[in-house]
Design a protein around this motif. Structure first.
Motif, PDB file in Angstrom:
ATOM      1  N   UNK A  73       0.828  -1.200   0.000  1.00  0.00           N
ATOM      2  CA  UNK A  73       0.000   0.000   0.000  1.00  0.00           C
ATOM      3  C   UNK A  73       0.870   1.261   0.000  1.00  0.00           C
ATOM      4  N   UNK A  74       1.932   1.251   0.807  1.00  0.00           N
ATOM      5  CA  UNK A  74       2.852   2.397   0.842  1.00  0.00           C
ATOM      6  C   UNK A  74       3.480   2.628  -0.523  1.00  0.00           C
ATOM      7  N   UNK A  75       3.926   1.561  -1.162  1.00  0.00           N
ATOM      8  CA  UNK A  75       4.541   1.680  -2.486  1.00  0.00           C
ATOM      9  C   UNK A  75       3.562   2.262  -3.495  1.00  0.00           C
ATOM     10  N   UNK A  76       2.335   1.791  -3.466  1.00  0.00           N
ATOM     11  CA  UNK A  76       1.328   2.304  -4.392  1.00  0.00           C
ATOM     12  C   UNK A  76       1.066   3.786  -4.155  1.00  0.00           C
ATOM     13  N   UNK A 111       3.237  10.439  -9.486  1.00  0.00           N
ATOM     14  CA  UNK A 111       2.502  10.634 -10.738  1.00  0.00           C
ATOM     15  C   UNK A 111       1.721  11.940 -10.698  1.00  0.00           C
ATOM     16  N   UNK A 112       1.067  12.222  -9.581  1.00  0.00           N
ATOM     17  CA  UNK A 112       0.303  13.455  -9.429  1.00  0.00           C
ATOM     18  C   UNK A 112       1.238  14.661  -9.496  1.00  0.00           C
ATOM     19  N   UNK A 113       2.382  14.540  -8.838  1.00  0.00           N
ATOM     20  CA  UNK A 113       3.361  15.631  -8.833  1.00  0.00           C
ATOM     21  C   UNK A 113       3.853  15.915 -10.252  1.00  0.00           C
ATOM     22  N   UNK A 114       4.136  14.872 -11.020  1.00  0.00           N
ATOM     23  CA  UNK A 114       4.592  15.034 -12.404  1.00  0.00           C
ATOM     24  C   UNK A 114       3.512  15.691 -13.250  1.00  0.00           C
TER      25      UNK A 114
END
Length: 53
Positions: free
Chosen positions: A34-37, A44-47
């Motif tokens: 869950x942490x990795x996801x 992805x959101x930051x990019x």
């Protein structure tokens, strides 16, 4: 007077501790996954935000 023969309750204790360890390991793996996801999603959101600017 002590019982002779096999020790009392050692088989069940070993089985129980093994099952509890399996349960703990499963929870730990799920939490790590869950942490990795979440970190991947954050990146992805930051990019996407950087690309929009």
């Amino acid at each position: 007077m002590a019982k002779t023969g096999r020790d009392k309750n050692t088989k069940n204790k070993a089985k129980h501790s093994r099952l509890v360890d399996q349960k703990k390991n499963k929870k730990r793996k799920e939490a790590d996954l869950r942490k990795e996801r979440l970190t991947a999603l954050k990146q992805k959101i930051k990019e996407n935000k950087e690309n929009e600017k």
